[in-house]
Design a protein around this motif. Sequence first.
Motif, PDB file in Angstrom:
ATOM      1  N   LEU A  32     -16.104 -54.475  -5.637  1.00 56.62           N
ATOM      2  CA  LEU A  32     -14.748 -55.096  -5.373  1.00 56.62           C
ATOM      3  C   LEU A  32     -13.888 -54.566  -4.291  1.00 56.62           C
ATOM      4  N   LEU A  37     -13.314 -60.444  -4.669  1.00 54.74           N
ATOM      5  CA  LEU A  37     -12.566 -60.469  -5.877  1.00 54.74           C
ATOM      6  C   LEU A  37     -12.780 -61.683  -6.617  1.00 54.74           C
ATOM      7  N   ALA A  38     -12.776 -62.869  -6.070  1.00 53.63           N
ATOM      8  CA  ALA A  38     -13.122 -64.009  -6.950  1.00 53.63           C
ATOM      9  C   ALA A  38     -14.485 -64.186  -7.471  1.00 53.63           C
ATOM     10  N   THR A  41     -15.018 -61.282 -10.097  1.00 54.07           N
ATOM     11  CA  THR A  41     -14.303 -61.419 -11.548  1.00 54.07           C
ATOM     12  C   THR A  41     -15.339 -62.297 -12.001  1.00 54.07           C
ATOM     13  N   ILE A  44     -17.998 -60.606 -13.563  1.00 57.69           N
ATOM     14  CA  ILE A  44     -17.636 -59.651 -14.531  1.00 57.69           C
ATOM     15  C   ILE A  44     -17.426 -60.408 -16.073  1.00 57.69           C
ATOM     16  N   ARG A  45     -16.805 -61.689 -15.881  1.00 56.08           N
ATOM     17  CA  ARG A  45     -16.426 -62.590 -17.043  1.00 56.08           C
ATOM     18  C   ARG A  45     -17.685 -62.467 -17.841  1.00 56.08           C
ATOM     19  N   LYS A  71     -11.682 -59.605 -21.848  1.00 54.37           N
ATOM     20  CA  LYS A  71     -12.075 -60.863 -21.188  1.00 54.37           C
ATOM     21  C   LYS A  71     -10.929 -61.774 -21.413  1.00 54.37           C
ATOM     22  N   ILE A  74      -8.459 -60.753 -18.111  1.00 50.18           N
ATOM     23  CA  ILE A  74      -9.330 -60.613 -17.017  1.00 50.18           C
ATOM     24  C   ILE A  74      -8.452 -61.680 -15.852  1.00 50.18           C
ATOM     25  N   ASP A  75      -8.103 -62.874 -16.367  1.00 51.72           N
ATOM     26  CA  ASP A  75      -7.213 -63.555 -15.428  1.00 51.72           C
ATOM     27  C   ASP A  75      -5.899 -63.139 -15.003  1.00 51.72           C
ATOM     28  N   ASP A  78      -4.992 -59.729 -11.661  1.00 55.74           N
ATOM     29  CA  ASP A  78      -5.269 -60.558 -10.594  1.00 55.74           C
ATOM     30  C   ASP A  78      -5.393 -60.031  -9.166  1.00 55.74           C
ATOM     31  N   LEU A  83      -7.998 -54.728 -11.463  1.00 54.40           N
ATOM     32  CA  LEU A  83      -9.168 -55.040 -12.127  1.00 54.40           C
ATOM     33  C   LEU A  83     -10.186 -53.682 -12.060  1.00 54.40           C
TER      34      LEU A  83
END
Length: 255
Positions: A32, A37-38, A41, A44-45, A71, A74-75, A78, A83
């Motif tokens: 990370l 990040l994007a 992420t 991870i999801r 889950k 997660i959004d 940010d 995270l």
Amino acid sequence: MSDIFGDDFTWELKKYFLESTSKDVESFIDLLDDSTLAKVTLEIRESVDSWQIDAKTNEFAQLESWLADFKSKIDSLDTVEQLRTGLGLLLKYLTALLTEKKDSEELVARFPLVAQSNREALFLHCKTGTQEFVVPIGNVIEISGVLPVYILPDAQPGLAGLLPFRGDAIPVIDLNSYGFHAVDLSKCYYVICEHEGMRFSLKVTEADELISLKDRDMQNLSDHPTMLSVPFIKQFFVKDKHSVMVLDIEKLVAA
């Protein structure tokens, strides 16, 4: 399966799941940064879906629910810091499961997942000697100079006495009773506070400025066991390389 292979074999399967998941979580933490990040992420999801299935298979019901909550949040996590905090909490939970070998409501309660927001709040910065703390400005009525404090003969622990304020006698919280260092308070100020109609006072050596803080500025005291343990302080932040405690007024009134 445990009837055929024994409980030791069943535990080895569960242990393998916990250890492999821990390694995956550590890898995500290492990957990370702002540039990844994007992408991370998203990965991870996808991994959480798999971890949930494995948690259910291994009869970790509380972990399965925790992962579902993770889950869904997660959004909201940010930023890299947020995270990482969430993943770090998961890693601690997995480590605790490896140690205790049993999932439970009591165990999962030690790892509450709260999505931090960018909400800002204003606080009054105070000091008692070298120790610093902040009080939500919405709870502060006034800062007064030297006032007479009337000592009660049978005062309960945590109460330094009563202070006259606008025709009423309000309690003065004795912070020393909760582990704050004893200091010379001959030159002091009184921060008059109110919570849900109840007024009380804090005796401080300084009350010097207003500080605007976001949720993400805060750190949990439970993650730093060497710091002062006080029932009405759960968070702190760092200012000028000093730890500043955040008073939880609701818990202070209840203490």
